[in-house]
Scaffold this active site. Structure first.
Site, PDB file in Angstrom:
ATOM      1  N   LYS A 232       1.685   4.471   7.971  1.00 59.51           N
ATOM      2  CA  LYS A 232       2.630   4.589   9.080  1.00 59.51           C
ATOM      3  C   LYS A 232       3.813   5.488   8.725  1.00 59.51           C
ATOM      4  CE  LYS A 232       1.074   0.515  11.475  1.00 59.51           C
ATOM      5  NZ  LYS A 232       1.342  -0.840  11.989  1.00 59.51           N
ATOM      6  N   ARG A 275      -3.668  -5.237   5.751  1.00 59.37           N
ATOM      7  CA  ARG A 275      -4.474  -4.316   6.557  1.00 59.37           C
ATOM      8  C   ARG A 275      -4.275  -2.900   6.023  1.00 59.37           C
ATOM      9  NH1 ARG A 275      -3.803  -1.195  11.333  1.00 59.37           N
ATOM     10  NH2 ARG A 275      -5.603  -1.253  12.746  1.00 59.37           N
TER      11      ARG A 275
END
Length: 300
Positions: A232, A275
């Protein structure tokens, strides 16, 4: 904080399967979308998706998270039938090849997609909108399926304008708790809930720093925590600010080492599920953490 805290003794059930969350689990990301920010169009075909699933399983993933709609900022909406056509054949192929040995999570906010995926063999509902779409909470209750409720404000198209907090930990915790109360009132069982603080969704660089250093405060809610920061933009900002990268918009894969380090910080603070796109790197780091935790326990 002690370096090697044992994970909380949570379990979740789906059908007759039990996922022991007192041990860390790695959730491998399988995007079957043409426009994912990280790996769009790489695994659109069933054969490609199946091969990547096998690679992640062999690297140590115990959960595969399948997504048929991108949730990156300003992503285009996907029609229900198209999302089903992307996701369900992959679920069926994985179940056909690997049986029930792997847990399958579906990254969707659409209750019809989840219903079809569950019928095909999926185990977990991972919803960035925390079951806010019409009929989603009732569908989760009817399927009696584990659900991952993520914190986000607004939609991916508006969330960045809503990233204003006086106390980000307190407000994220409060808003998650409010949503938990709402979905349980609609029939979702508390022992089916996993929470996700929503890294990358309605958070600034400063908010991410606070969340990452005080993640353990969310344990007070009393639910397992899923941690998802892989590739991200926050990680790109970290690399840019440190001088490792000369530009903020680094290639997504160049953020994996920073994301793995963040995953270890999350494990240390009680996250049960990490994740990630890079399962092999996360698995190696998790193995080290687990072995040191065992050694520390046995020798103190």
């Amino acid at each position: 904080m002690p370096l090697f805290n044992p994970l909380p003794a949570y379990t979740v059930m789906s059908r007759q399967k039990v996922l022991d969350l007192s041990q860390p689990h790695i959730m491998g990301i399988l995007n079957v979308t043409p426009d994912s920010f990280s790996d769009g169009a790489q695994f659109n075909g069933v054969d490609e998706a199946l091969a990547h699933c096998q690679t992640m399983m062999e690297a140590g993933a115990s959960i595969i998270d399948i997504g048929g709609e991108s949730t990156r900022p300003n992503a285009q909406a996907v029609m229900t039938d198209e999302e089903i056509d992307r996701v369900v054949p992959v679920v069926e192929a994985i179940r056909s090849h690997f049986g029930n040995e792997i847990w399958l999570s579906i990254d969707t906010s659409n209750p019809s997609v989840m219903q079809s995926a569950f019928a095909a063999g999926a185990d977990i509902w991972n919803d960035v909108r925390a079951l806010k779409r019409d009929g989603a909470a009732l569908m989760a209750a009817n399927l009696d399926i584990p659900v991952m409720l993520m914190h986000m404000r607004g939609e991916p198209t508006t969330m960045n304008d809503l990233a204003h907090y006086k106390d980000v930990i307190f407000e994220v915790s409060t808003e998650l708790n409010n949503r938990i109360e709402e979905v349980t009132a609609l029939g979702v069982k508390r022992d089916k809930i996993i929470i996700d603080p929503g890294f990358g969704f309605a958070k600034t660089y400063e908010h991410h720093c606070i969340l990452l250093t005080q993640l353990d405060r969310l344990k007070a809610l009393g639910f397992p925590i899923m941690f998802g920061i892989s590739r991200k933009r926050f990680l790109a900002e970290v690399l840019h600010r440190s001088g490792v990268a000369t530009v903020v918009d680094t290639q997504a894969q160049e953020r994996d080492a920073a994301g793995t380090a963040a995953g270890l910080l999350a494990l240390q603070q009680g996250a049960s599920i990490i994740r990630t796109h890079n399962v092999a790197m996360m698995q190696q780091s998790t193995s080290l953490w687990q072995q040191l935790a065992t050694y520390n326990k046995d020798n103190h």
